[in-house]
Write an enzyme that holds these catalytic residues in place. Structure first.
Site, PDB file in Angstrom:
ATOM      1  N   ILE A  38       0.846  -1.163  -0.248  1.00  0.00           N
ATOM      2  CA  ILE A  38       0.049   0.080  -0.166  1.00  0.00           C
ATOM      3  C   ILE A  38       0.811   1.353   0.095  1.00  0.00           C
ATOM      4  O   ILE A  38       0.357   2.223  -0.526  1.00  0.00           O
ATOM      5  CB  ILE A  38      -0.990  -0.064   1.053  1.00  0.00           C
ATOM      6  CG1 ILE A  38      -1.910   0.953   0.876  1.00  0.00           C
ATOM      7  CG2 ILE A  38      -0.034   0.179   2.669  1.00  0.00           C
ATOM      8  CD1 ILE A  38      -3.360   0.570   1.903  1.00  0.00           C
ATOM      9  N   TYR A 146      -8.127 -11.208  15.111  1.00  0.00           N
ATOM     10  CA  TYR A 146      -7.032 -11.834  14.215  1.00  0.00           C
ATOM     11  C   TYR A 146      -7.264 -13.022  14.078  1.00  0.00           C
ATOM     12  O   TYR A 146      -7.345 -13.967  12.898  1.00  0.00           O
ATOM     13  CB  TYR A 146      -5.771 -11.454  14.402  1.00  0.00           C
ATOM     14  CG  TYR A 146      -4.536 -11.775  13.801  1.00  0.00           C
ATOM     15  CD1 TYR A 146      -4.221 -11.443  12.585  1.00  0.00           C
ATOM     16  CD2 TYR A 146      -3.429 -12.732  14.607  1.00  0.00           C
ATOM     17  CE1 TYR A 146      -2.821 -11.952  11.905  1.00  0.00           C
ATOM     18  CE2 TYR A 146      -2.470 -13.298  13.892  1.00  0.00           C
ATOM     19  CZ  TYR A 146      -2.219 -12.950  12.693  1.00  0.00           C
ATOM     20  OH  TYR A 146      -1.170 -13.451  11.840  1.00  0.00           O
TER      21      TYR A 146
HETATM   22  C1  AKB Z   1       1.140 -11.973  16.073  1.00  0.00           C
HETATM   23  O1  AKB Z   1       1.947 -12.124  16.956  1.00  0.00           O
HETATM   24  O2  AKB Z   1       0.138 -11.838  15.617  1.00  0.00           O
HETATM   25  C2  AKB Z   1       1.897 -12.990  14.797  1.00  0.00           C
HETATM   26  C3  AKB Z   1       1.358 -14.143  14.666  1.00  0.00           C
HETATM   27  C4  AKB Z   1       1.748 -15.258  15.645  1.00  0.00           C
HETATM   28  O3  AKB Z   1       0.453 -14.617  13.764  1.00  0.00           O
HETATM   29  N1  AKB Z   1       3.378 -13.015  14.647  1.00  0.00           N
END
Ligand code: AKB
Length: 316
Positions: A38, A146
């Site tokens: 980006i 995430y």
């Molecule tokens: C994080 O800490 O978010 C990354 C992962 C483990 O995917 N390094």
């Protein structure tokens, strides 16, 4: 055969991106690997990054334009918000991590590209997952945005493979450690910062508590695993969600002890913040026997070997 491949790496300015572009260019040649991110690059950076395109992964038309311009056959999609940053902006993280993936999977479904790499993470696991030697198939109740996005992404990858025959491949990366680029917004970032601070100040304040053991991997292993998986014959890639991948496991206390063998006066202190809760929900170690059996994966670096190499390069 390999020479005909044209590869687009999306998110090339991130922690893995730069090293992956470098690794792929060694195999396929500079002109066959198009870096993109980006960020606009300044002229100096452009010289080393070229061929380079500015690209927002949420702009599907722009991805398509680049795919057509370079006759791209494979995409490595690395653009994502990591665990700690995603918690600060959950809806944006969801949008970026999911719609970026759909844009690329759809280009493959529509027949514009042949192969997709998309990274998953140990964040797909959650507090109810067995934490030691976590199996490939187990309870997965991630409680970070995430982790939820990565778990959902895995389901969609498998779906696109089963329904539309999309050749998509993925690895559940542990925390990644390298000397070439800084990590960006993860829970495992301390394991990179600690080396830099050891050299600069011989001390480090860690945002995780001393015995928080997490799965980690040295970047050369991660790059090798990624490229090996993408080169594996399709029949060998039996898992189309994402493979468990294991390198080493250590706690802040253990890495500090290893650093003391290089810098005997090094001191670590602990001041856990919100990332502690994320780390506490993740596995301590990973069983990657499926990756070993299916496509011959084996990590080469342990904590000692990695630390020697990190210091060798960083001190330079
Ligand atoms: C994080 O800490 O978010 C990354 C992962 C483990 O995917 N390094």
């Amino acid at each position: 055969m390999k020479a005909k491949e044209k590869i687009l790496v999306i998110g090339s300015s991130g922690q893995i991106g730069g090293e992956l572009v470098e690794g792929l260019r060694t195999i396929y040649g500079q002109e066959s690997v198009i870096a993109s991110d980006i960020k606009d690059l300044d002229n100096d950076a452009l010289i080393t990054a070229a061929p380079y395109e500015t690209l927002n992964v949420l702009d599907k038309n722009r991805i398509f334009e680049i795919v057509q311009k370079y006759e791209i056959t494979q995409i490595y999609l690395l653009a994502a918000l990591l665990s700690a940053t995603a918690e600060k902006n959950p809806m944006f993280a969801w949008d970026l991590n999911m719609n970026g993936l759909f844009n690329v999977l759809d280009l493959a479904k529509e027949g514009h590209i042949k192969k997709v790499y998309w990274p998953s993470s140990i964040a797909v696991f959650g507090p109810t997952t067995p934490r030691v030697n976590t199996p490939q198939y187990t309870i997965m109740e991630p409680n970070t945005v995430y982790g939820i996005s990565k778990q959902t992404g895995e389901r969609w990858c498998e779906y696109y493979f089963n329904k539309y025959n999309v050749d998509v491949r993925s690895l559940r990366y542990p925390g990644l450690i390298g000397y070439k680029s800084a990590p960006g917004g993860g829970t495992t970032d301390y394991a990179v910062h600690i080396y830099h601070e050891a050299i600069k100040h011989q001390q480090y304040e860690c945002f995780l508590s001393e015995n928080t053991s997490l799965p980690m991997m040295y970047m050369p292993d991660a790059i090798k695993a990624t490229i090996d998986l993408m080169h594996a014959e399709a029949e060998k890639v039996k898992i189309r969600s994402a493979y468990n991948l294991s390198g080493m496991s250590f706690s802040p206390k253990e890495i500090a002890l290893e650093i003391c063998t290089h810098f005997p006066t090094f001191k670590i202190s602990y001041n856990p913040d919100s990332r502690q809760q994320i780390a506490d929900s993740w596995p301590q170690s990973i069983d990657d026997s499926a990756a070993q059996n299916d496509w011959g994966w084996k990590a080469q670096y342990d904590l000692k070997k990695m630390s020697n190499d990190m210091f060798k390069h960083l001190i330079k």
